[in-house]
Design a protein around this motif. Structure first.
Motif, mmCIF file in Angstrom:
data_model
loop_
_atom_site.group_PDB
_atom_site.id
_atom_site.type_symbol
_atom_site.label_atom_id
_atom_site.label_comp_id
_atom_site.label_asym_id
_atom_site.label_seq_id
_atom_site.Cartn_x
_atom_site.Cartn_y
_atom_site.Cartn_z
ATOM 1 N N GLN A 14 -20.034 -13.317 13.854
ATOM 2 C CA GLN A 14 -20.053 -12.146 14.723
ATOM 3 C C GLN A 14 -19.024 -11.116 14.242
ATOM 4 O O GLN A 14 -19.167 -10.573 13.164
ATOM 5 N N HIS A 15 -17.963 -10.867 15.015
ATOM 6 C CA HIS A 15 -17.020 -9.807 14.664
ATOM 7 C C HIS A 15 -15.713 -10.360 14.094
ATOM 8 O O HIS A 15 -14.678 -9.680 14.122
ATOM 9 N N VAL A 68 -22.349 -3.970 13.255
ATOM 10 C CA VAL A 68 -21.070 -4.674 13.171
ATOM 11 C C VAL A 68 -20.015 -3.763 12.564
ATOM 12 O O VAL A 68 -18.871 -3.704 13.035
#
Length: 283
Positions: free
Chosen positions: A125-126, A169
């Protein structure tokens, strides 16, 4: 470049109150497991309840179930620690153990040449998730551990992963980048503003690697390069070393060559598993 822990390694903010009506048990179980980190390896029931925001009675029932399943273990003093069942299950993750098994021989060669920190990370994810790390006993101090999470915007492996991440993202990372009073956040000295971050990401995509230096909290340099499988960037490989004596001309080609070697092996493994009669499995 400092590999500092992100919020994924720190204490989770307490959500407070009773879990939402109908919240799945699996969500609460993961919330309970999620409060363990490098600074909180053993916790009492009260600490589990407080840090997860789960009522004590519910935390007790969940903890007992997780102990029974082997996901948690209970020490003689009553504190809870992560159980070996989680390690057993996590070792089957293709983006973790499978990637590591392919990359390790090449990482060991790079380590013997550099005698510094050699890192392998994937994007989750991040954040960047550290899959493997090789470090000399006398290497410079750094803040990371295998299985730990690192920021995408202030680490070499993170910047490579971010540069090839989906646009959403990248936009999120740029929009939320907050340097401290015009200075970089313990990382890339050349990134002081969101515009700088956008520029560096473009340079990474053009050059297929990143060179970064940091002066705070101690001087370190890094070179990182992408690892690909089927043309897609699946990981990032880097060397982190003291700024003194760090020669980009020496470390850069070695890191890029190692990343390409890992990529070729992943490609070869993929072709072997897609031959007639075989079913493709993740590397």
């Amino acid at each position: 470049m400092n590999e500092t822990p992100s919020s994924g390694d720190g204490a989770r903010p307490r959500r407070g109150g009773k879990p939402a009506e109908g919240q799945p048990v699996i969500d609460r179980a993961f919330a309970l497991l999620g409060v363990f980190d490098s600074d909180h390896r053993a916790q009492t029931l009260g600490e589990l309840a407080q840090r997860s925001g789960i009522p004590r009675s519910s935390a007790l029932r969940l903890a007992r179930s997780l102990v029974h399943a082997g996901a948690l273990e209970r020490l003689d003093d009553g504190r809870y620690v992560v159980g070996l069942r989680l390690l057993e299950t996590a070792s089957l993750a293709p983006r973790g153990h499978g990637l590591r098994s392919v990359a390790m021989p090449f990482m060991e060669d790079l380590f013997h040449v550099t005698r510094q920190h050699v890192l392998l990370a994937v994007r989750e994810q991040h954040e960047a998730l550290l899959v493997e790390r090789l470090s000399a006993l006398d290497a410079s101090p750094v803040h990371y551990r295998v299985g730990g999470r690192l920021p995408l915007t202030t680490t070499g492996v993170g910047l490579v992963l971010l540069a090839f991440a989906p646009t959403t993202v990248q936009d999120h990372a740029i929009a939320t980048y907050e340097p401290e009073q015009g200075r970089p956040r313990q990382g890339h000295d050349d990134i002081c503003t969101p515009a700088d971050l956008r520029r560096v990401l473009a340079e990474v995509r053009r050059g297929d690697h990143v060179f970064g230096r940091q002066s705070h909290p101690w001087p370190l340099n890094t070179v990182a390069a992408p690892v690909r499988d089927g043309g897609e960037v699946v990981a990032a490989l880097s060397v982190v070393a003291p700024s003194t004596g760090f020669a980009e001309a020496g470390y850069g080609p070695a890191v890029r060559a190692t990343a390409r070697a890992v990529s070729r092996r992943l490609e070869e493994d993929g072709r072997r598993t897609t031959r007639p009669g075989n079913t493709r499995t993740a590397p």
